[in-house]
Design an enzyme around this catalytic site. Sequence first.
Site, PDB file in Angstrom:
ATOM      1  N   LYS A 171     -11.897 -15.752   7.722  1.00 16.47           N
ATOM      2  CA  LYS A 171     -11.255 -14.708   8.519  1.00 16.47           C
ATOM      3  C   LYS A 171     -10.843 -15.310   9.868  1.00 16.47           C
ATOM      4  CE  LYS A 171     -11.938 -11.263   5.655  1.00 16.47           C
ATOM      5  NZ  LYS A 171     -10.853 -10.429   5.097  1.00 16.47           N
ATOM      6  N   ASP A 197      -7.505 -15.697   6.198  1.00 18.37           N
ATOM      7  CA  ASP A 197      -7.081 -14.301   6.085  1.00 18.37           C
ATOM      8  C   ASP A 197      -7.027 -13.704   7.487  1.00 18.37           C
ATOM      9  OD1 ASP A 197      -6.587 -11.675   5.497  1.00 18.37           O
ATOM     10  OD2 ASP A 197      -8.387 -11.356   4.289  1.00 18.37           O
ATOM     11  N   GLU A 225      -3.317 -15.589   4.360  1.00 20.58           N
ATOM     12  CA  GLU A 225      -3.259 -14.210   3.870  1.00 20.58           C
ATOM     13  C   GLU A 225      -2.917 -13.233   4.985  1.00 20.58           C
ATOM     14  OE1 GLU A 225      -6.371 -13.193   1.147  1.00 20.58           O
ATOM     15  OE2 GLU A 225      -6.477 -11.144   1.886  1.00 20.58           O
ATOM     16  N   ASP A 250      -1.969  -8.891   1.113  1.00 23.61           N
ATOM     17  CA  ASP A 250      -3.119  -8.064   0.760  1.00 23.61           C
ATOM     18  C   ASP A 250      -2.797  -6.622   1.172  1.00 23.61           C
ATOM     19  OD1 ASP A 250      -5.551  -6.745   0.624  1.00 23.61           O
ATOM     20  OD2 ASP A 250      -6.680  -8.161   1.811  1.00 23.61           O
ATOM     21  N   LYS A 274      -6.355  -5.858  -5.155  1.00 25.48           N
ATOM     22  CA  LYS A 274      -7.589  -5.071  -5.169  1.00 25.48           C
ATOM     23  C   LYS A 274      -7.267  -3.766  -5.888  1.00 25.48           C
ATOM     24  CE  LYS A 274      -9.009  -7.038  -0.747  1.00 25.48           C
ATOM     25  NZ  LYS A 274      -9.176  -6.843   0.707  1.00 25.48           N
TER      26      LYS A 274
HETATM   27 MG    MG Z   1      -7.380  -9.743   3.058  1.00 26.85          MG
END
Ligand code: MG
Length: 383
Positions: A171, A197, A225, A250, A274
């Site tokens: 992250k 991300d 991402e 995402d 997801k």
């Molecule tokens: Mg993500």
Amino acid sequence: MIRIEKAELREIRLPLIEPFETSAGVTTEKRVLLLEMTHADGSVAWSECAAEALPTYSPDTVDTCWFALVEWVIPVVLRHEFEWASDVDVYFERRIRGHRMARATVEMGTWSIAALRLEVPLATLLARHAGASPRATVATGIAIGMQADPAALSARVAEAAREGYCRARIKIGPGRDVAFVSAVRDAAGQEFALAVDANCSYSLDDPSHLAALRELDTLGLAMIEQPLAHGDLVRHAELQRDMKTRICLDESLDSDTSAEAMLAIGSARMANLKPGRVGGFSEAIAIHNRCAAAAVPLFCGGMLETGIGRAYNVALASLPYFTEPGDLSPSSRYWVRDVVTSPWTMDAEGAVKVPLDKPGIGVDVDVGLIDDLTVRRVSLSRS
Ligand code: MG
């Protein structure tokens, strides 16, 4: 025919082993909605809502999903019968705008009911719907939250590599990016698959953000991402044209329609799928097949699911075009005690076994533990 007779919705509170930090904040205890649906033949399916407590990742939250599930979504399946699990999504798509995480909780549960009634594993049923065969194992990557300094982050990534994870996804956010990722790259070596991300935290209008993205582009990353705003497919396409590193979307990818737009204008060359975010398996399989046709690889992202939600993600990730490692960490990474009786595990090569030896989601739910963790519940029945 799918005929749900009863649905019980609960909220549980599950403490995390360690806090998880992203550009949006820190999570120490997961508020989780779990749904138990009972079919007319007595089959029972547990499913999990992907929503988080706050609307930082998605507009859907634990509380908006609770409301949507009780008021609109669950009543639909208690009033109607459906020939196939995919018909539930068709009905929701016509009648309920948005509220995809609430819809997915019910939609995915009906796939589990359908798998139980056909006496096949959930992964097998999804693969049939996608016109494919499920794989026996799925590769696992790890998402690592922000750490205090580059050395601490490098140590975490080194530990993940030793544990067998196939990829680390770090992250990042403005100011906590290039120095951190460079240190990790130096420590982990060029061979280890490393991704970042940004959770929508960069803007092309800020020269310092653009400079950081250009430097990240030199670090041999597997992908970057969601660097830009969640709704901004156009600027992601602009950035992708400018970068050799694959951009992965995402937050932007909330439906098959947005996947179609992403592919049409070249907003990304990889996708984090997801199922909760897109409204469930019907939409997820449509996106899978669309991305396969366009040769844009996928991975199955996680929302810090319990062992119940993990079962659904593992089943989805067993479809053939999920060629990148998914967020399918073992139960022991997140939870002191998971809500399934056989916790999810990962082997030394970072592979998770797809449960293909029994019907349904393939794990047994620890109802006693869930009872202990429940803070609110509501039961709805067909009238
Ligand atoms: Mg993500």
